[in-house]
Every structure is written in C-alpha cells, then in structure tokens.
Design an enzyme around this catalytic site. Structure first.
Site, short mmCIF file in Angstrom:
data_model
loop_
_atom_site.label_atom_id
_atom_site.label_comp_id
_atom_site.label_asym_id
_atom_site.label_seq_id
_atom_site.Cartn_x
_atom_site.Cartn_y
_atom_site.Cartn_z
N THR A 71 0.82 -1.21 0.00
CA THR A 71 0.00 0.00 0.00
C THR A 71 0.85 1.26 0.00
O THR A 71 1.97 1.26 0.53
CB THR A 71 -0.91 0.00 1.25
OG1 THR A 71 -1.48 1.31 1.42
CG2 THR A 71 -0.16 -0.32 2.52
N TYR A 73 -1.43 -0.04 10.39
CA TYR A 73 -1.75 -0.71 9.12
C TYR A 73 -0.57 -0.59 8.15
O TYR A 73 -0.06 -1.59 7.63
CB TYR A 73 -3.03 -0.11 8.50
CG TYR A 73 -3.24 -0.54 7.07
CD1 TYR A 73 -3.47 -1.88 6.76
CD2 TYR A 73 -3.18 0.39 6.03
CE1 TYR A 73 -3.64 -2.28 5.44
CE2 TYR A 73 -3.36 -0.01 4.71
CZ TYR A 73 -3.58 -1.35 4.43
OH TYR A 73 -3.73 -1.74 3.12
N1 UFG Z 1 -12.86 11.20 2.94
C1 UFG Z 1 -13.78 12.17 3.33
N2 UFG Z 1 -14.97 11.76 3.83
C2 UFG Z 1 -15.30 10.43 3.97
C3 UFG Z 1 -14.36 9.45 3.56
C4 UFG Z 1 -13.14 9.88 3.06
O1 UFG Z 1 -13.53 13.37 3.23
O2 UFG Z 1 -16.41 10.13 4.45
C5 UFG Z 1 -11.57 11.63 2.40
C6 UFG Z 1 -10.40 11.16 3.22
O3 UFG Z 1 -10.13 12.08 4.24
C7 UFG Z 1 -9.31 11.08 2.16
C8 UFG Z 1 -10.05 10.72 0.88
O4 UFG Z 1 -11.41 11.04 1.13
O5 UFG Z 1 -8.73 12.32 1.99
C9 UFG Z 1 -9.96 9.26 0.53
O6 UFG Z 1 -10.33 8.51 1.68
P1 UFG Z 1 -10.53 6.92 1.66
O7 UFG Z 1 -10.92 6.53 3.05
O8 UFG Z 1 -11.41 6.55 0.52
O9 UFG Z 1 -9.10 6.38 1.31
P2 UFG Z 1 -7.72 6.64 2.08
O10 UFG Z 1 -6.92 7.54 1.19
O11 UFG Z 1 -7.85 7.04 3.47
O12 UFG Z 1 -7.23 5.14 2.15
C10 UFG Z 1 -6.55 4.53 1.15
C11 UFG Z 1 -6.67 3.01 1.29
C12 UFG Z 1 -5.97 2.53 2.52
C13 UFG Z 1 -4.57 3.08 2.55
C14 UFG Z 1 -4.60 4.58 2.46
C15 UFG Z 1 -3.23 5.19 2.46
O13 UFG Z 1 -8.02 2.64 1.33
O14 UFG Z 1 -5.93 1.12 2.51
O15 UFG Z 1 -5.22 4.94 1.24
O16 UFG Z 1 -3.31 6.49 2.98
F1 UFG Z 1 -3.96 2.74 3.70
#
Ligand code: UFG
Length: 328
Positions: A119, A143
């Site tokens: 990741t 993680y």
């Molecule tokens: N976000 C919101 N509101 C929500 C959900 C997400 O504003 O309800 C934002 C988050 O803050 C982030 C973006 O949307 O900026 C993407 O969020 P996700 O939860 O969809 O994905 P992440 O970037 O947090 O997570 C992904 C993978 C993880 C990995 C991570 C690395 O799903 O497995 O990237 O940072 F670890």
C-alpha cells in the site's frame, strides 16, 4: 490443456475477487483461500473456495501440497487505517503473523513465488508531489507499518529462495464493468461509495478537512480502478514466473493523477445528475494531504498501463454497482 493453479488468499474480497476474474480470463485456475471474515462467498465465482485462516499453517501447507500452485497471490489482510490505530495488536497479529504463517507453509510445500498486496500507506506522509518506490518508507499508522514489515520479511526471504513482488496500491476504486462484483466493505469508509450514498439516501458526506495545503483545501488522492489493479497482478505473476532466481521487487500502482475530495464530489454529481449533500468537518487523523504515484516502474518493467482509471470510468462503474446500502 489443463489450467495451472494459483492460490489466492483473500480472493473473496474486493481486489482479490476482481483479480480472480482476470486470472481466469488469462487461463489460470484461481484457488481462493479465505476465512470470509471480511470477504463474500458470492464473490468467489471463478474457482474453488477453501475456507481457512492464515494462522492455520497446517491447513495452508496441506492445501499448497494438494493444489501445487505456481504462485500465491496474497490479499488476505485487515485494511482499515483507523481500526489499526485503535487495535494495533490485531493488525500485527493478522497482517504480519498471518503472513509469516503463510510463508512457513509455502516454504514447507516448496512454493516460493508470491505477489503481495502492499500500500501507499507504507510511505507515511511524503513531501514529494509524485511518489516513486525509492523514497524512504516511513509509515505513520499500524496498518502501514504491518505492510512495511511484511515487505522487509519478503526482502529477507530471498535467502530462503523466495521470489516476490509487492504491489503498492494507491486508492482502489470502481467496480467490475460487467457488474458481477464490486466494492462491498462493512463498514464502508471509502470516499467514492460514501459520496454515492450521499446522493441516494440524502445522508450528508463529511468532508474530512478543508484546510489542507492543497489547491482547494481538501486531500488529494490517486484513484486507480480495481480492474487495473487486477491486471497488474496478472502481469506481476507473469514477471515472477519468467525467472527462477530469488528476488524482491516493489511497484507502485496508481495513475499519476491526483483528485481532491471536492473534485470527486463534482465527478459524482455530474455522473448521477444529483447534488451531493456535504459538510466540511474536522480532519481525519493520519490523512496525508496528498498521495499521488509515480508508477513508471510498473509501466516499464511489468508493461502495465491503467486502462479503466479515468475518473469518469471509476465513478460510472461504482455507480452502476450501487452505493453501500444497496447490499444491506
Ligand atoms: N474522505 C472524506 N470523507 C469520507 C471518507 C473519506 O472526506 O467520508 C476523504 C479522506 O479524508 C481522504 C479521501 O477522502 O482524503 C480518501 O479517503 P478513503 O478513506 O477513501 O481512502 P484513504 O486515502 O484514506 O485510504 C486509502 C486506502 C488505505 C490506505 C490509504 C493510504 O483505502 O488502505 O489509502 O493512505 F492505507
């Protein structure tokens, strides 16, 4: 001609199931090994399902000896950043100790080719606009640390004869264009399904933070279609099996395009032709402002190019599959 088996741990999950579909289309026989704790029995459509846990080294060894796969694709893992901060031991136990159990079984059965789901969370909070594989990895949550630890183990296990590839995914998104499988997490925490839900059920989306150092103040991510991730696994498998010398390689899988949370909302509004109810709330702890891949190594060595990862296709396929409440 009979097909060659490939063992797929976590093949009942989101990325694992899309990869099984593509493995089957490419002429392989995926054999899924999954404990169904987070995966879905209905997603195993392209080969056998063996219900089992990663910690069951004896069972894994027996399965490897019976099916004699040419390689293992290892998806099975816990993958919620927030949950890993609240319960780190569970993450190390499952993702690190579970993988060690798999590696012991593989070693005992003489199967030493592995593609590992890693990741971009292994990079932590990088201060470069485009992340290549050579920048220092400094994961900031359990993680990301658990995945980083496994990468170190795989690198060392070349001394045991292992050949392995770590695929560092950026933000997996979208769904199978044929709508046979798609994103189904319980609970759903990922942005695109939640934005879709905020149009359908009228449940407002919380935008986590509007004051990041990005052009519109919201976080920027590199969204990559799950079908493109699946394709990268098939290409990594081909690469792995072209040689027999021990090796460890890591590849970023992303498009090199970054989209902010507000840009994702706009893309969904355009596709669905309905407004997304949203409210800016507090930052979510541990969210880096920007994570965008430099994926040239995968382009050059694996000959991989994302073909389904325009934002339009990602949103269109996610919408066709439906929001999370469509499956409850
Ligand atoms: N976000 C919101 N509101 C929500 C959900 C997400 O504003 O309800 C934002 C988050 O803050 C982030 C973006 O949307 O900026 C993407 O969020 P996700 O939860 O969809 O994905 P992440 O970037 O947090 O997570 C992904 C993978 C993880 C990995 C991570 C690395 O799903 O497995 O990237 O940072 F670890």
């Amino acid at each position: 001609m009979s097909r060659v088996n490939i063992l797929v741990t976590g093949g009942a999950g989101y990325i694992g199931s899309h990869t099984c579909k593509m493995l089957h289309a490419a002429g392989w026989a995926p054999v899924v090994y999954d404990n169904l704790s987070r995966g879905h029995r209905e997603f195993v459509k392209w080969g056998e399902l063996i219900e089992g846990d990663l910690h069951d080294t004896e069972k894994l060894t027996a399965v490897l000896k019976e099916f004699k796969p040419s390689a293992v694709l290892h998806f099975a893992a816990l993958a919620y950043v927030g949950e890993s901060v609240r319960d780190p031991l569970r993450y190390y136990e499952n993702n690190v100790a579970g993988t060690l159990s798999l590696l012991s079984a593989m070693n005992a059965a003489g199967v030493r080719n592995l593609v590992f789901s890693s990741t971009c969370a292994t990079y932590g909070v990088p201060n470069v606009p485009f992340i290549n594989e050579d920048i220092p990895q400094q994961p900031v949550n359990p993680y990301g640390q658990s995945k980083w630890m496994v990468e170190q183990i795989l690198r060392a296990a070349t001394a045991n004869g292992f050949r392995s590839v770590a695929l560092r995914y950026f933000n997996a998104a979208g769904a199978d264009p044929d709508r046979e499988i798609g994103e189904w997490h319980e609970p759903e925490t990922h942005l695109i399904p939640l934005v879709l839900a905020a149009t359908d059920a009228g449940q407002p989306l919380q935008v986590f933070g509007g004051d990041y150092p990005t052009p519109d103040g919201t976080c920027v991510r590199d969204y990559i279609h799950v079908t493109d991730l699946a394709d990268a696994h098939v290409k990594a498998l081909d690469w792995l099996l072209t040689d027999t010398r021990p090796a460890f390689e890591a590849f970023n899988l992303g498009t090199g395009n970054g989209y902010s949370v507000l840009e994702i909302i706009q893309a969904v509004e355009k596709a669905v032709r309905r407004p997304v109810h949203r409210a800016i709330s507090e930052r979510r702890p541990g969210d880096p402002p920007r994570l965008v891949a430099d994926a040239r190594r995968a382009n050059e060595i694996l000959k991989w190019q994302p073909l389904h990862s325009t934002l339009e296709t990602i949103v269109k396929t996610a919408h066709a599959w439906g929001p999370p409440h469509a499956r409850q």
